[in-house]
Design an enzyme around this catalytic site. Sequence first.
Site, mmCIF file in Angstrom:
data_model
loop_
_atom_site.group_PDB
_atom_site.id
_atom_site.type_symbol
_atom_site.label_atom_id
_atom_site.label_comp_id
_atom_site.label_asym_id
_atom_site.label_seq_id
_atom_site.Cartn_x
_atom_site.Cartn_y
_atom_site.Cartn_z
ATOM 1 N N ASP A 37 -11.054 78.710 11.367
ATOM 2 C CA ASP A 37 -11.503 79.322 12.616
ATOM 3 C C ASP A 37 -10.974 80.757 12.699
ATOM 4 O OD1 ASP A 37 -12.461 79.817 15.150
ATOM 5 O OD2 ASP A 37 -11.038 78.513 16.181
ATOM 6 N N CYS B 287 -17.315 83.102 14.943
ATOM 7 C CA CYS B 287 -17.738 83.827 16.140
ATOM 8 C C CYS B 287 -18.548 85.070 15.802
ATOM 9 C CB CYS B 287 -16.531 84.193 17.001
ATOM 10 S SG CYS B 287 -15.311 85.232 16.178
ATOM 11 N N CYS C 22 -23.243 92.675 29.157
ATOM 12 C CA CYS C 22 -24.354 91.756 28.918
ATOM 13 C C CYS C 22 -25.471 92.488 28.177
ATOM 14 C CB CYS C 22 -24.892 91.200 30.243
ATOM 15 S SG CYS C 22 -23.775 90.037 31.062
ATOM 16 N N CYS D 247 -28.431 90.888 37.333
ATOM 17 C CA CYS D 247 -27.350 91.804 37.709
ATOM 18 C C CYS D 247 -27.860 93.240 37.740
ATOM 19 C CB CYS D 247 -26.199 91.680 36.716
ATOM 20 S SG CYS D 247 -24.850 92.853 37.007
#
Length: 404
Positions: free
Chosen positions: A331, A358, A82, A71
Amino acid sequence: MTEAQRIELTVDAVAPGGHCVARVDGQVVFVRHALPGERVVAEVTEVHKAFVRADAVTVLEPSADRVEAPCRYAVPGGCGGCDLQHVDPAAQLSWKATVVREQLTRLGGLTEADIDRLGVAVEALPGGPLGWRSRVRYAVDAADRAGLLKHRSHEVVPIERCLIAHPAIQQLPVLGDARWPQAETVETVAAADGQVSVATVAQGVPTPVQGPTTVREEAAGRRWEVPADAFWQVHPAAADTLVDAVLELLDPQPGESVWDLYGGAGLFAAALAARVGPDTRITLVEAAEQGVAAARENLRDLPSVEVVAARVETALARRRITGPVDLVVLDPPRTGAGAAVVEALAAAGPRAVAYVACDPAAFARDVRTFAALGWRLTALRGFDLFPMTQHVECVGLLRRVVSG
């Protein structure tokens, strides 16, 4: 050092946050767009008392793991979405495993022997590193153009295409010449049934533009209906991957009772219900109103599942849920479960806890709290749910240490 100053340096180890560490005259420098072992020219972007942030703007001696970013916006000063497009996809997995290992030793109190026993690794998901993101929120700039934010900034970078977005989202007329007056963000969803939804958001209020406001997903052998703006995993393979990992680690047996904490729409509760049987109590706790409504709607065929609308720490402290309990799925959000929740779970005495994490740092802190209460991390799997970014998902199994 001063902002915008350029310095030549040799990059050292990977660090959390999509950076590598370097040192110049004793000063710690966190360098983006670099790889361990590289010799680069870095431009200083932030100066703090204890450290400096910088971007590698010229690579003098590249790593063998360096590739050309697919990209054109994944460059210093460009889009901050990113972090790792300059890293070979296989090396991205090693990068993330290194971060998990480092956080578990530094914050979790695990030894290198513990880490080796766990065999910490990060597994790729099907589909490759591009075209996977099924939910994309674009920011809108002062000229009404949609784009993505720079790293650690509120500045919007207008873009023509986001290459990690799902192909159906890439085809939407959202970017480029499109204009979004009065919108603060444009939210897009590509659902499992092929439908695509677009909504604008201003002052927290969504306005549908295209497609359904309730989307259909498929996971754990079931069909799900959730609001387009509610939480669902952004990688198409993520939900089934996490369910499979939780079931493998917990090994639920018929008749075992379950708590599904931070349960969302009920993904884990449904999968566990199929294993423990229709007459076994499963309690799902969720605070978000949309998640509670989605769980009650999607699990209405499972009368053994009770949905409790409450914050997890409140439900535990006020005995909205009570033991005994055999299995727990934990979670939590990116901030982790926290000491109060971990202590309550340890007191409830389940056979095992599956922790879906996460954020490796928050996970490691909670692992340390569990350890202080006599629990041990006995298994761990890592998954690359977010290719090209710094983020990594882990599923860990915690059990009480049995002495003697």
